[in-house]
Design an enzyme around this catalytic site. Structure first.
Site, PDB file in Angstrom:
ATOM      1  CG  ASN A   1      -0.303   0.220   2.501  1.00 12.07           C
ATOM      2  OD1 ASN A   1       0.802  -0.275   2.731  1.00 12.07           O
ATOM      3  ND2 ASN A   1      -0.940   0.949   3.379  1.00 12.07           N
TER       4      ASN A   1
ATOM      5  CB  CYS B   1      -1.634   1.115   8.416  1.00  9.33           C
ATOM      6  SG  CYS B   1      -0.200   2.115   8.248  1.00  9.33           S
TER       7      CYS B   1
ATOM      8  CD  GLU C   1       4.624   0.842  12.923  1.00  4.17           C
ATOM      9  OE1 GLU C   1       3.415   0.906  13.211  1.00  4.17           O
ATOM     10  OE2 GLU C   1       5.522   1.158  13.710  1.00  4.17           O
TER      11      GLU C   1
HETATM   12  C1  UN1 Z   1       0.833   3.191   5.796  1.00  7.14           C
HETATM   13  O1  UN1 Z   1      -0.335   3.299   5.465  1.00  7.14           O
HETATM   14  O2  UN1 Z   1       1.335   2.058   5.953  1.00  7.14           O
HETATM   15  O3  UN1 Z   1       0.633   8.886   7.707  1.00  7.14           O
HETATM   16  C2  UN1 Z   1       1.762   4.344   5.956  1.00  7.14           C
HETATM   17  C3  UN1 Z   1       0.404   8.470   6.564  1.00  7.14           C
HETATM   18  C4  UN1 Z   1       1.563   8.158   5.651  1.00  7.14           C
HETATM   19  C5  UN1 Z   1       2.122   6.790   5.919  1.00  7.14           C
HETATM   20  C6  UN1 Z   1       1.114   5.682   5.798  1.00  7.14           C
HETATM   21  N1  UN1 Z   1       2.596   9.144   5.880  1.00  7.14           N
HETATM   22  O4  UN1 Z   1      -0.753   8.316   6.161  1.00  7.14           O
END
Ligand code: UN1
Length: 491
Positions: free
Chosen positions: A149, A281, A247
């Site tokens: 993603n 995420c 993560e």
């Molecule tokens: C992710 O979705 O794994 O804060 C990372 C954010 C981005 C990073 C997302 N800078 O939405």
């Protein structure tokens, strides 16, 4: 286009390996073939990393930083090209793809600066004529296992602090998005990193991912992906006594209080819930709304959702692209069906998009539910798609309780104009990231990135804390008294 691994400073192909098709989720076109490494290929990469790391660790960190600056410059030069590659294989709309490349650029320049610091500590000794300090040393080889993603943003959040700290990396990108990793390997090559400092090995999670986690030559594992895989990575890595950084998912909420600027809140919700088709995420998938403004917020959300243009992300007019593949499409839809059985009311969306160009790709209609119970599966489990549930509450305390009552703890957001509410919320929201009057996405590279509870295992990507993962700390005592001085006894 046939992709190749990148090992020991050269592209590496083994024609006997199996190749998988890489599919553009907007059109279902096959756009490349990616090799699935054998364990032998991985072993070659690990040996190269071992050799390369020894040389690399001897280069002063500020000199290693110079390579990061070059990487940042190359990323800048190729930004538009890379954004197109990213949109074609991952699906996110081009504006967001540019943003993801920018995140890589930011991290390269920021981490180059950290390479000039790599701070340890100096501290007084408890004894006379004794000097005490700590320094950071590289771990050795770092294994990176990264998701589709954010197929360049997330790997760079990991790779850049890892290499500036003097490590070599073995990186296994997601099989859905290898082209951008291949392009990134070209950049690592172009800036002339010593051979073996960066190795990119394409392969299956089950074979290559598992071997990266258990191989005794790899000291640290940094993984971003699903909770179920993350749990396995932690178990296996833990058995092998490795430092493992995870993560994992999120179930991020936007809280809208009764004094909020509703138009601003709606913009933030739309952006963080339907941007990247909900596949971040950090995406917002719950809106916890004060009962007094629920009806008004709902109306405004519905009218803004109507304006969302959905389609191939290469077309600048589209705001929402496809989801990654058919499997994701069906998973999202099964949550939508389940939510209805759970008593939630579907306000809009709730179906796979069909007809015309939609039939070529994997498109899901942006979806909004109301009357979602805080304990319903729609409100508890990560869906990773453009689906949002409204949860009604009567007070700030209730909103915070609902926000915190999930197994994840990545990001949260609150819209309010009351400064007291702001300060109470930032104190009590149990997430690694809190936003005030902004949506749940868009973390910047120089602050720690990660979450509490089931979102991970206590480590953070990004910011200076990323260095903690990729370095060992060595405490050094230098006694210049010329006699035996016994700590805890002679002082
Ligand atoms: C992710 O979705 O794994 O804060 C990372 C954010 C981005 C990073 C997302 N800078 O939405």
């Amino acid at each position: 286009m046939k992709l190749a691994h990148y090992i020991a400073g050269a592209f590496y192909a083994d024609e006997t390996e199996k190749y998988l098709d890489v599919i553009n989720p907007a059109t279902s076109d096959t756009i490349a073939q990616v090799p699935m490494a054998t364990i032998h290929t991985l072993d070659v990469a690990i040996s190269a990393a071992e050799k390369g790391q020894k040389e690399w660790a001897n280069i002063p960190a500020p000199k290693r930083s110079d390579y990061l600056l070059e990487i940042g410059v190359k990323l800048k030069e190729k930004k538009e090209f890379l954004a197109e590659v990213l949109t074609k294989e991952m699906g996110k709309v081009i504006e967001e793809a540019r943003g993801e490349i920018q995140e890589g650029i930011d991290m390269a320049f920021y981490m180059a600066g950290e390479g000039r610091r790599l701070l340890g500590e100096t501290t007084p000794s408890e004894l006379n004529d004794k000097f005490a300090m700590s320094v950071r040393t590289p771990v050795g080889i770092i294994g990176l296992i990264t998701p589709w993603n954010f197929p360049i943003g997330v790997p760079l959040l990991k790779a850049l602090p890892a290499i500036v700290s003097g490590n070599a990396i073995v990186w296994k990108p997601a099989s859905e998005t290898p082209i951008i990793a291949y392009e990134m390997a070209k950049i690592f090559d172009e800036v002339g990193l010593p051979q073996g400092v960066v190795n990119v090995v394409f392969g299956s999670g089950t074979d290559i991912g598992t071997e990266i986690v258990q191989n005794p030559h790899i000291g640290v594992i940094s993984f971003t992906g699903s909770t179920s895989t993350g749990r396995k990575v932690a178990e296996l890595g833990g058995y092998h006594l490795k430092k493992v950084s995870l993560e994992l998912g999120g179930k991020n909420a936007v809280i809208v209080m009764d004094d909020a600027d509703l138009d601003l809140a709606v913009e933030g919700i739309i952006w963080s819930a339907f941007g990247t088709a909900g596949q971040r995420c950090t995406a917002c998938s719950r809106v916890i709304v004060h009962k007094d403004i629920e009806e008004a917020l709902q109306q405004k959300l519905l009218s803004e959702m109507e304006k969302l243009t959905i389609g191939d992300g290469l077309d600048e007019r589209n705001k929402v692209g496809p989801v990654i593949n058919m499997e994701a499409l069906y998973k999202i839809h099964s949550y939508v069906e389940l939510a209805q059985l759970d008593g939630a009311t579907l306000l809009t969306g709730g179906h796979i998009l069909e007809g015309g160009d939609y039939d070529l790709g994997c498109y899901y209609a942006p979806t909004l539910f109301k009357d979602v119970r805080p304990d319903a599966r729609l409100a508890q489990e990560e869906i990773f798609g453009p689906v949002v549930g409204l949860i009604r509450v009567g007070s700030l305390e209730e909103a915070i309780e609902v926000n915190n009552n999930v197994s994840y703890g990545l990001s949260s957001s609150i819209y309010t104009k009351d400064v007291n509410t702001v300060f109470r919320a930032q104190r009590d929201l149990d997430t690694g990231i809190v936003y005030v009057n902004a949506g749940t996405t868009g973390a910047e590279v120089h602050l720690p990135f990660g979450g509490t509870k089931g979102t991970g295992n206590g480590h953070r990507d990004s910011g200076v804390s990323a260095l903690d993962l990729y370095t060992e700390v060595k405490s050094i005592y230098i006694d210049f008294s010329g006699k035996l001085q016994r700590a805890q006894i002679d002082n």
